[in-house]
Write a protein that holds these residues in place. Structure first.
Motif, mmCIF file in Angstrom:
data_model
loop_
_atom_site.group_PDB
_atom_site.id
_atom_site.type_symbol
_atom_site.label_atom_id
_atom_site.label_comp_id
_atom_site.label_asym_id
_atom_site.label_seq_id
_atom_site.Cartn_x
_atom_site.Cartn_y
_atom_site.Cartn_z
ATOM 1 N N THR A 216 -32.971 2.031 -15.230
ATOM 2 C CA THR A 216 -31.626 2.383 -14.773
ATOM 3 C C THR A 216 -31.126 1.419 -13.707
ATOM 4 O OG1 THR A 216 -32.093 4.725 -15.183
ATOM 5 C CG2 THR A 216 -30.186 4.211 -13.822
ATOM 6 N N THR A 219 -30.213 -1.740 -14.934
ATOM 7 C CA THR A 219 -29.166 -1.576 -15.965
ATOM 8 C C THR A 219 -29.629 -2.171 -17.291
ATOM 9 O OG1 THR A 219 -27.972 -3.599 -15.301
ATOM 10 C CG2 THR A 219 -27.258 -1.521 -14.316
ATOM 11 N N MET A 245 -26.789 4.718 -12.679
ATOM 12 C CA MET A 245 -26.204 3.610 -13.442
ATOM 13 C C MET A 245 -24.934 3.134 -12.744
ATOM 14 S SD MET A 245 -26.656 4.339 -17.542
ATOM 15 C CE MET A 245 -25.824 5.930 -17.538
ATOM 16 N N SER A 315 -25.942 -0.851 -19.292
ATOM 17 C CA SER A 315 -27.289 -0.266 -19.272
ATOM 18 C C SER A 315 -27.822 -0.050 -20.682
ATOM 19 C CB SER A 315 -27.279 1.061 -18.501
ATOM 20 O OG SER A 315 -26.980 0.849 -17.140
#
Length: 481
Positions: A216, A219, A245, A315
């Motif tokens: 996360t 990304t 994110m 992401s």
């Protein structure tokens, strides 16, 4: 003696990345995955041995970099790191094909997140973690990590960072570039630990929470489940991942301003305000489009905010297959492919600030038509922008579009339909991950011809390094004296 400097820097970089293999090694020992241990231990020890040998042989030589050398260093750094990163996946037999292993590694370090794996859940936990860890290393930048940890790279360190970081304007947060690199990595680490703890509280196991925190904040989009984040079917996990994110898509310099109390600088940041506005507006409009699908606006909002965050920050996680949504909803998703995160973030894409600059220039052109004798300039963050910044952004956009068109053509040569080839190109150059057509969020890249995968590897690295670094490296004119 440029070759000697290259060898010293690259050996140090590989040794640093090799040292991070201690994390999956620990997981392998904890989970009893002794069969994959050599795949981690051998490359790690080899990277240390190479670094020590090079350091002893050339210890008296001072590293000196010029602008031309900088591009070679950064391009080779990402290529060699990707080659090194594929070793555990390939040597362990989890990905038998060298092409596929390299593709997976490039996808990891470039934070693209597209995969060739059909059954991720069958992989050893240590390999699952390593895949996500490549996102984390590539997100903030492997060269930035090297500069932060090795003061010997202080000479030319700023040029290295400039060649790797994203956005049209690149500067130092603090007076020393090594201090800047360390500070940004500390902020990055703190956010990662915080997300891992929250994911654990939401029901993920320890390894999955660390893996998804890596993916996360970088990304990236790799997940330990075949159906990505949607496989957990948890509203809490969706919210945590959505928030982080969004945070990862913000220019990390703003976190420094927040820590030092420079709130006014954050309020006046043109890119951040645009980023916030885009995320809010698209999330609401997308929710309105898919409310009939989910029967409730608030349920639709849960999915719309997630998909907005995952695409704009590049992401690539998924909680739903957006290709099955109404066409109006797909339009907004498609639109986000062209935007990207903020400059100085771990997100890919064109970057919000470039659209802000172009938008302001369009506004100025309209004013010039109405007021022919007026003098108008771009203002960013409530300050006058550089006069040449519009030209820089325009040139970048032209190169970006050209690379997308070329990558689309390569995809068509691989027998991809036009929609798949074009959105696949957008995804590769923008480091998004999923696309449309046959490369949607419920598909993978395993079926592509090998030559398309190799070109996609180049496109992913070029997109991660803001095009010029990789393109210059492969231009014959660059190597002529």
């Amino acid at each position: 003696m440029i070759v000697v400097d290259l060898i010293r820097i690259l050996s140090a970089l590989v040794a640093i990345v090799g040292s991070t293999l201690l994390i999956p090694i620990t997981v392998a020992l904890f989970c009893g995955e002794t069969e994959v241990l050599p795949s981690f231990v051998i490359p790690m020890v080899s990277s240390w041995a190479l670094f020590l040998a090079v350091a002893l042989i050339f210890k008296k030589r001072k590293i000196s970099l010029n602008i031309r050398t900088t591009f070679v260093v950064v391009a080779l750094a990402w290529i060699f790191t990707s080659l090194f990163g594929m070793i555990p996946m390939w040597a362990s037999g989890c990905i038998p094909s060298m092409t596929d292993a390299f593709f997976e590694s490039v996808s990891g370090f470039s934070t693209t997140g597209c995969t060739i794996l059909n059954d991720i859940e069958s992989l050893p936990k240590s390999i699952q973690l390593w895949r996500c860890q490549t996102h984390w290393l590539g997100g903030m930048g492997i060269v930035a990590l090297t500069v932060a940890l090795l003061p010997l790279l202080g000479v030319g360190g700023f040029q290295l960072i400039k060649a790797e970081t994203t956005g049209p304007e690149k500067g130092k947060v603090t007076a020393k570039i090594t201090t800047t690199a360390k500070l940004l990595w500390i902020i990055y680490l703190v956010l990662t630990v915080l997300e891992a703890l929250l994911l654990k509280l939401c029901g993920m196991n320890v390894i999955d929470s660390i893996s998804h925190a890596f993916a996360t904040l970088g990304t990236g989009g790799f997940s330990n489940l075949n159906s990505s984040i949607g496989g957990y079917n948890s509203c809490g996990i969706d919210i945590v991942v959505t928030v982080f994110m969004f945070l990862a898509g913000i220019n990390f310099s703003l976190y420094y301003y927040l820590i030092t109390g420079k709130i006014q600088d954050i309020r006046e940041n043109s890119e951040f305000k645009a980023y916030l506005g885009i995320c809010f507006c698209v999330s609401i409009l997308l929710a309105l489009c898919i409310t009939p699908v989910y029967g409730s606006f608030f349920t639709a909002l849960r999915y719309s905010t997630f998909q907005t965050a995952t695409i704009i920050t590049t992401s690539g996680f998924a909680t739903a297959d957006y290709t099955t949504w109404p066409y109006a909803a797909q339009f907004f998703i498609f639109l986000l492919f062209f935007i990207g995160g903020c400059s100085g973030s771990t997100g890919g894409g064109i970057k919000v600030v470039r659209w802000v600059i172009l938008g302001k220039q369009v506004n100025n052109e309209v004013k010039k038509i109405l007021h022919p004798h007026g003098v108008f300039s771009i203002r960013l963050n409530n300050n006058p922008g550089r006069k040449d910044i519009v030209f820089n952004v325009t040139a970048f956009m032209v190169v970006y579009i050209f690379l997308i068109m070329l990558t689309t053509f390569i995809g068509c040569l691989g027998n991809l339909d036009l929609v798949t080839a074009f959105t696949g190109a957008l995804s590769m150059v923008g480091n998004v991950g999923p696309a449309f057509g046959k490369l949607g969020p419920s598909s993978n890249y395993s079926w592509l011809p090998d030559f398309v995968k190799w070109w996609y590897c180049f496109a992913m690295l070029a997109g991660r390094l803001e095009l010029y670094t990789m393109i210059i490296f492969f231009m014959p004119a660059y190597w002529k004296k």
